[in-house]
Structures are given as C-alpha cells and as structure tokens.
Write a protein that holds these residues in place. Structure first.
Motif, mmCIF file in Angstrom:
data_model
loop_
_atom_site.group_PDB
_atom_site.id
_atom_site.type_symbol
_atom_site.label_atom_id
_atom_site.label_comp_id
_atom_site.label_asym_id
_atom_site.label_seq_id
_atom_site.Cartn_x
_atom_site.Cartn_y
_atom_site.Cartn_z
ATOM 1 N N ILE A 1 0.843 -1.204 0.000
ATOM 2 C CA ILE A 1 0.000 0.000 0.000
ATOM 3 C C ILE A 1 0.878 1.254 0.000
ATOM 4 O O ILE A 1 0.619 2.205 -0.757
ATOM 5 N N ALA A 2 1.922 1.258 0.819
ATOM 6 C CA ALA A 2 2.828 2.408 0.859
ATOM 7 C C ALA A 2 3.479 2.622 -0.501
ATOM 8 O O ALA A 2 3.600 3.763 -0.969
ATOM 9 N N ALA A 3 3.892 1.542 -1.146
ATOM 10 C CA ALA A 3 4.522 1.653 -2.462
ATOM 11 C C ALA A 3 3.532 2.180 -3.498
ATOM 12 O O ALA A 3 3.890 3.017 -4.341
ATOM 13 N N LYS A 4 2.305 1.695 -3.441
ATOM 14 C CA LYS A 4 1.294 2.181 -4.379
ATOM 15 C C LYS A 4 1.032 3.670 -4.181
ATOM 16 O O LYS A 4 0.808 4.406 -5.139
ATOM 17 N N ASN A 5 1.080 4.105 -2.918
ATOM 18 C CA ASN A 5 0.844 5.524 -2.622
ATOM 19 C C ASN A 5 2.063 6.387 -2.935
ATOM 20 O O ASN A 5 1.938 7.608 -3.010
ATOM 21 N N GLY A 6 3.214 5.745 -3.095
ATOM 22 C CA GLY A 6 4.418 6.450 -3.495
ATOM 23 C C GLY A 6 5.034 7.355 -2.452
ATOM 24 O O GLY A 6 5.804 8.239 -2.788
ATOM 25 N N GLU A 7 4.698 7.126 -1.175
ATOM 26 C CA GLU A 7 5.248 7.961 -0.109
ATOM 27 C C GLU A 7 6.559 7.338 0.384
ATOM 28 O O GLU A 7 6.551 6.335 1.099
ATOM 29 N N ARG A 8 7.675 7.946 0.003
ATOM 30 C CA ARG A 8 9.002 7.393 0.273
ATOM 31 C C ARG A 8 9.200 7.035 1.744
ATOM 32 O O ARG A 8 9.629 5.930 2.068
ATOM 33 N N ASP A 9 8.928 7.974 2.652
ATOM 34 C CA ASP A 9 9.146 7.717 4.076
ATOM 35 C C ASP A 9 8.286 6.557 4.574
ATOM 36 O O ASP A 9 8.738 5.744 5.383
ATOM 37 N N GLN A 10 7.059 6.477 4.089
ATOM 38 C CA GLN A 10 6.165 5.390 4.504
ATOM 39 C C GLN A 10 6.645 4.050 3.932
ATOM 40 O O GLN A 10 6.553 3.025 4.602
ATOM 41 N N ILE A 11 7.165 4.055 2.716
ATOM 42 C CA ILE A 11 7.719 2.832 2.123
ATOM 43 C C ILE A 11 8.881 2.332 2.977
ATOM 44 O O ILE A 11 8.978 1.142 3.290
ATOM 45 N N ILE A 12 9.763 3.244 3.379
ATOM 46 C CA ILE A 12 10.906 2.868 4.214
ATOM 47 C C ILE A 12 10.425 2.309 5.550
ATOM 48 O O ILE A 12 10.885 1.256 6.000
ATOM 49 N N TYR A 13 9.496 2.991 6.193
ATOM 50 C CA TYR A 13 8.970 2.575 7.492
ATOM 51 C C TYR A 13 8.338 1.182 7.411
ATOM 52 O O TYR A 13 8.623 0.304 8.228
ATOM 53 N N GLU A 14 7.479 0.985 6.426
ATOM 54 C CA GLU A 14 6.777 -0.296 6.306
ATOM 55 C C GLU A 14 7.729 -1.420 5.895
ATOM 56 O O GLU A 14 7.588 -2.557 6.359
ATOM 57 N N THR A 15 8.699 -1.119 5.041
ATOM 58 C CA THR A 15 9.672 -2.141 4.655
ATOM 59 C C THR A 15 10.522 -2.537 5.856
ATOM 60 O O THR A 15 10.847 -3.720 6.033
ATOM 61 N N ALA A 16 10.867 -1.576 6.707
ATOM 62 C CA ALA A 16 11.604 -1.907 7.934
ATOM 63 C C ALA A 16 10.788 -2.858 8.801
ATOM 64 O O ALA A 16 11.322 -3.840 9.356
ATOM 65 N N ASP A 17 9.481 -2.610 8.928
ATOM 66 C CA ASP A 17 8.614 -3.521 9.683
ATOM 67 C C ASP A 17 8.592 -4.911 9.049
ATOM 68 O O ASP A 17 8.658 -5.923 9.754
ATOM 69 N N LEU A 18 8.501 -4.949 7.726
ATOM 70 C CA LEU A 18 8.470 -6.231 7.019
ATOM 71 C C LEU A 18 9.770 -6.993 7.227
ATOM 72 O O LEU A 18 9.758 -8.196 7.517
ATOM 73 N N TRP A 19 10.889 -6.314 7.077
ATOM 74 C CA TRP A 19 12.187 -6.965 7.281
ATOM 75 C C TRP A 19 12.318 -7.452 8.720
ATOM 76 O O TRP A 19 12.791 -8.557 8.960
ATOM 77 N N PHE A 20 11.915 -6.619 9.677
ATOM 78 C CA PHE A 20 12.012 -6.994 11.084
ATOM 79 C C PHE A 20 11.232 -8.281 11.353
ATOM 80 O O PHE A 20 11.755 -9.229 11.945
ATOM 81 N N HIS A 21 9.978 -8.307 10.929
ATOM 82 C CA HIS A 21 9.151 -9.487 11.198
ATOM 83 C C HIS A 21 9.649 -10.709 10.425
ATOM 84 O O HIS A 21 9.536 -11.834 10.906
ATOM 85 N N SER A 22 10.224 -10.495 9.252
ATOM 86 C CA SER A 22 10.847 -11.601 8.513
ATOM 87 C C SER A 22 12.056 -12.127 9.279
ATOM 88 O O SER A 22 12.273 -13.350 9.354
ATOM 89 N N LEU A 23 12.844 -11.234 9.866
ATOM 90 C CA LEU A 23 13.993 -11.665 10.677
ATOM 91 C C LEU A 23 13.550 -12.442 11.910
ATOM 92 O O LEU A 23 14.203 -13.412 12.300
ATOM 93 N N VAL A 24 12.441 -12.042 12.509
ATOM 94 C CA VAL A 24 11.897 -12.795 13.645
ATOM 95 C C VAL A 24 11.581 -14.225 13.203
ATOM 96 O O VAL A 24 11.954 -15.197 13.866
ATOM 97 N N MET A 25 10.899 -14.371 12.077
ATOM 98 C CA MET A 25 10.553 -15.695 11.560
ATOM 99 C C MET A 25 11.802 -16.510 11.236
ATOM 100 O O MET A 25 11.892 -17.692 11.586
ATOM 101 N N LEU A 26 12.767 -15.886 10.577
ATOM 102 C CA LEU A 26 14.000 -16.596 10.241
ATOM 103 C C LEU A 26 14.707 -17.075 11.500
ATOM 104 O O LEU A 26 15.165 -18.224 11.565
ATOM 105 N N THR A 27 14.789 -16.219 12.498
ATOM 106 C CA THR A 27 15.436 -16.587 13.748
ATOM 107 C C THR A 27 14.682 -17.733 14.416
ATOM 108 O O THR A 27 15.294 -18.668 14.944
ATOM 109 N N ALA A 28 13.365 -17.689 14.383
ATOM 110 C CA ALA A 28 12.558 -18.776 14.959
ATOM 111 C C ALA A 28 12.854 -20.103 14.270
ATOM 112 O O ALA A 28 12.809 -21.165 14.899
ATOM 113 N N LYS A 29 13.184 -20.040 12.991
ATOM 114 C CA LYS A 29 13.466 -21.246 12.208
ATOM 115 C C LYS A 29 14.952 -21.571 12.145
ATOM 116 O O LYS A 29 15.372 -22.443 11.377
#
Length: 110
Positions: free
Chosen positions: A54-82
């Motif tokens: 959604i952030a990418a579709k809206n084209g808001e750079r700061d929001q894209i960075i913020y949401e991607t950081a959340d995505l990476w963080f939660h992906s790292l949590v999953m990777l660490t769990a595995k």
C-alpha cells in the motif's frame, strides 16, 4: 566505518537480540510473544507485506521505508525462529547474483 559496514553490524546486533528473546517470557518481550504464537508471527509478516505494498502504491518514500523496515524486522523474527541466519539469505542472494531471474526460476522448477 562505512555505512554498509554499519548496516551489517545492525543486522548482526538485531539478530543477536532476536536470538536472546527466544528464552524470554512472552509477557516481557514482543518478540518472545511472537515466538510463542507462530501463527501470529506469520500473520505479522503478511500484514507488514500488505502495508508495504500500500505504501509503495501511494508512493510515499518515508512510509515505504517505514513499512519495509517492519516487514524486514518481522521476517527476521521468523528466520530466527526457524534457526535461519541473515547470512543464509545473503549467501542465497549472492548465489543468484548475475543469474537471469528467468533462468534462476526455471532451475527451481526442475
């Protein structure tokens, strides 16, 4: 120290914190609460992926960075769990580097 080196250090430090959270109480740690509820952990990745789109579709750079950081963080949590390290993912990306995306995808379907 270069910015690239600092970023790798942050990734290593974050991974160490995520590993440490495996032994903490789910009541005391957000990450530990995700480890205790694997389905919730996976739902968070999906939620963050949608928010990133959604952030990418809206084209808001700061929001894209913020949401991607959340995505990476939660992906790292999953990777660490595995018990998968960021180095495992970086090694796979390095393996693919210089290979056509079409060729790489075709090699996985054989």
């Amino acid at each position: 120290m270069s910015k690239s080196s600092e970023n790798i250090d942050i990734l290593k430090a974050l991974t160490a914190v995520l590993e440490a959270r495996k032994t903490e109480s789910p009541d005391a740690s957000y990450v530990a609460s995700l480890y205790a509820k694997p389905d919730k952990m996976l739902e968070k990745i999906g939620e963050e992926a949608i928010e990133t789109i959604i952030a990418a579709k809206n084209g808001e750079r700061d929001q894209i960075i913020y949401e991607t950081a959340d995505l990476w963080f939660h992906s790292l949590v999953m990777l660490t769990a595995k018990n998968i390290s960021p180095d495992d993912i970086l090694n796979e990306l390095a393996r693919r580097f210089g290979i056509s995306g079409h060729d790489e995808k075709a090699s996985r379907s054989k």
